[in-house]
Design a protein around this motif. Structure first.
Motif, mmCIF file in Angstrom:
data_model
loop_
_atom_site.group_PDB
_atom_site.id
_atom_site.type_symbol
_atom_site.label_atom_id
_atom_site.label_comp_id
_atom_site.label_asym_id
_atom_site.label_seq_id
_atom_site.Cartn_x
_atom_site.Cartn_y
_atom_site.Cartn_z
ATOM 1 N N VAL A 4 10.837 2.176 105.979
ATOM 2 C CA VAL A 4 11.661 2.254 107.175
ATOM 3 C C VAL A 4 12.433 0.954 107.330
ATOM 4 C CG1 VAL A 4 9.795 1.463 108.720
ATOM 5 C CG2 VAL A 4 11.739 2.740 109.655
ATOM 6 N N VAL A 81 13.808 6.054 105.777
ATOM 7 C CA VAL A 81 14.124 6.194 107.207
ATOM 8 C C VAL A 81 14.904 4.962 107.645
ATOM 9 C CG1 VAL A 81 13.205 6.401 109.560
ATOM 10 C CG2 VAL A 81 12.028 7.530 107.652
ATOM 11 N N ALA A 132 15.931 10.260 106.717
ATOM 12 C CA ALA A 132 16.186 10.479 108.137
ATOM 13 C C ALA A 132 16.783 9.223 108.754
ATOM 14 C CB ALA A 132 14.895 10.855 108.858
ATOM 15 N N ALA A 227 11.540 10.952 112.611
ATOM 16 C CA ALA A 227 11.613 10.571 111.199
ATOM 17 C C ALA A 227 10.937 11.592 110.305
ATOM 18 C CB ALA A 227 10.961 9.199 111.007
#
Length: 251
Positions: A4, A81, A132, A227
């Protein structure tokens, strides 16, 4: 590996998002203009044995974002993400608001969201990562206080940009959603030199249907859901404890 990338990730809501994703097995890449805060949080994540990296970054500058993304890929791998959380507010009377102040807020909050999304999505698409993007908007996209026009405009733009990107990136199987926080208390989520214990009155708490003011953890939970929710895209999730749907009458 799940990776992320979080803008504005060193303090407040961003700090909460970073810690929450790390606790759920993500490697965490932080971008933030505050060097001290970023280094402190990086140390905390390392102590928790989370894989993490940090770069001082101005998200309104494409070259700075490119450098952060390159560092992320080198140290952790391509983001799966992206959380666009970076943002700030300038509160000045509307009739006296300098154009450069309005532009500065739009540049970080809205332009920065576009820049980061485009650069990260290109890498996701090139590597065929069905990733995402989660944008942190605000309930101020739909309701306002006086003298917050730059912030309000930027957050409204983020909500619109979210569903636009969701359609544009659908063919790449990249999902795009946004979270709109309400009143989220961040003072005790700052880096240690700025942290303070907040106090909320009974009236503060009772403005919310859930009976309390929100925390960064509340927004982090919503970001993690979006996510990983594979059948959700183009949506804006309001996370405000019911504050924006509660009718309040003056006594």
């Amino acid at each position: 590996m799940k990776v992320v990338a979080i803008t504005g990730g060193a303090q407040g809501i961003g700090r909460g998002i970073a810690l929450h994703f790390a606790a759920h097995g993500y490697a965490v890449s932080l971008a933030d203009p505050a060097a001290d805060a970023g280094e402190e949080l990086l140390g905390i994540l390392n102590e928790q044995r989370a894989k993490a990296s940090f770069a001082v970054t101005n998200v309104a500058d494409p070259a700075a974002v490119e450098a952060w993304l390159a560092q992320t890929i080198r140290d952790l791998g391509c983001p799966t993400v992206l959380v666009n959380n970076a943002g700030f507010m300038i509160r000045k009377p509307f009739l006296d608001l300098p154009l450069e102040d309005f532009d500065a807020v739009i540049a970080t909050n809205l332009r920065g969201t576009f820049i980061c999304s485009q650069l990260v999505a290109r890498e996701m698409a090139r590597r065929e990562i069905h990733g995402a993007i989660v944008n942190v908007a605000s309930t101020r996209a739909f309701m306002s206080e006086p003298d917050t026009e730059g912030y309000t405009a930027s957050k409204g733009g983020i909500v619109a940009l979210t569903h636009g990107m969701a359609m544009s990136l659908a063919s790449q199987r990249i999902r795009v959603n946004s979270v709109s926080p309400g009143w989220i208390e961040t003072r005790d989520w700052q880096y240690s030199a700025r942290a303070e214990q907040p106090r909320h009155s009974k009236a503060d708490r009772e403005q919310h249907a859930v009976g309390r003011v929100g925390t960064p953890e509340d927004i982090a939970e919503a970001c993690l859901y979006l996510a990983e929710a594979g059948f959700v895209t183009g949506q804006n999730l309001i996370v405000d404890g019911g504050m924006s749907v509660k009718m309040i009458y003056a006594e």
